[in-house]
Design a protein around this motif. Structure first.
Motif, mmCIF file in Angstrom:
data_model
loop_
_atom_site.group_PDB
_atom_site.id
_atom_site.type_symbol
_atom_site.label_atom_id
_atom_site.label_comp_id
_atom_site.label_asym_id
_atom_site.label_seq_id
_atom_site.Cartn_x
_atom_site.Cartn_y
_atom_site.Cartn_z
ATOM 1 N N HIS A 37 -17.979 -14.980 -8.710
ATOM 2 C CA HIS A 37 -18.844 -16.033 -8.177
ATOM 3 C C HIS A 37 -20.134 -16.203 -8.970
ATOM 4 N N ILE A 48 -20.756 -20.127 -9.460
ATOM 5 C CA ILE A 48 -19.680 -20.966 -8.935
ATOM 6 C C ILE A 48 -20.091 -21.402 -7.540
ATOM 7 N N THR A 49 -20.147 -22.704 -7.330
ATOM 8 C CA THR A 49 -20.594 -23.228 -6.038
ATOM 9 C C THR A 49 -19.461 -23.809 -5.212
ATOM 10 N N GLU A 50 -18.303 -24.012 -5.822
ATOM 11 C CA GLU A 50 -17.190 -24.607 -5.095
ATOM 12 C C GLU A 50 -15.868 -24.146 -5.701
ATOM 13 N N LEU A 51 -14.889 -23.904 -4.844
ATOM 14 C CA LEU A 51 -13.537 -23.543 -5.280
ATOM 15 C C LEU A 51 -12.551 -24.541 -4.704
ATOM 16 N N ARG A 52 -11.497 -24.828 -5.459
ATOM 17 C CA ARG A 52 -10.428 -25.671 -4.953
ATOM 18 C C ARG A 52 -9.127 -24.887 -5.086
#
Length: 77
Positions: A37, A48-52
Motif C-alpha cells: 500500500h 496506493i489509494t484505490e484497488l480494483r
C-alpha cells in the motif's frame, strides 16, 4: 532488510543500503490481501489509494516481459 509487524495485519519492510545505512527504502504490505500500500524511497513516494479487483470471467492482462540482464547494473553515487 528488516521486517516489523505494525498493528494487527501490516508488515513494514525496511531496506538499508549495504554501504550507507542512512539510505533506506520502506514498503508497507497488508497481510490480508498481500498488496503493498505504501513505498517510500530516497527520491520517490508511492501511495496506493484505490484497488480494483478483477471479475471472475475477466481475462488476465498479459504479463510484462523484460529482457535478461547481460551484466549487473552499475551504481552511480
Amino acid at each position: 532488510m528488516l521486517v516489523q509487524r505494525i498493528n494487527e495485519h501490516w508488515l513494514l519492510f525496511t531496506f538499508e543500503h549495504e554501504l550507507d545505512p542512512a539510505q533506506r527504502t520502506t514498503l508497507v504490505i497488508d497481510e490480508r490481501d498481500g498488496v503493498a500500500h505504501r513505498s517510500y524511497g530516497v527520491d520517490q513516494i508511492t501511495v496506493i489509494t484505490e484497488l480494483r479487483f478483477m471479475e471472475d470471467d475477466e481475462p488476465m492482462p498479459p504479463r510484462p516481459r523484460f529482457p535478461r540482464l547481460q551484466e549487473w547494473p552499475r551504481l552511480e553515487y
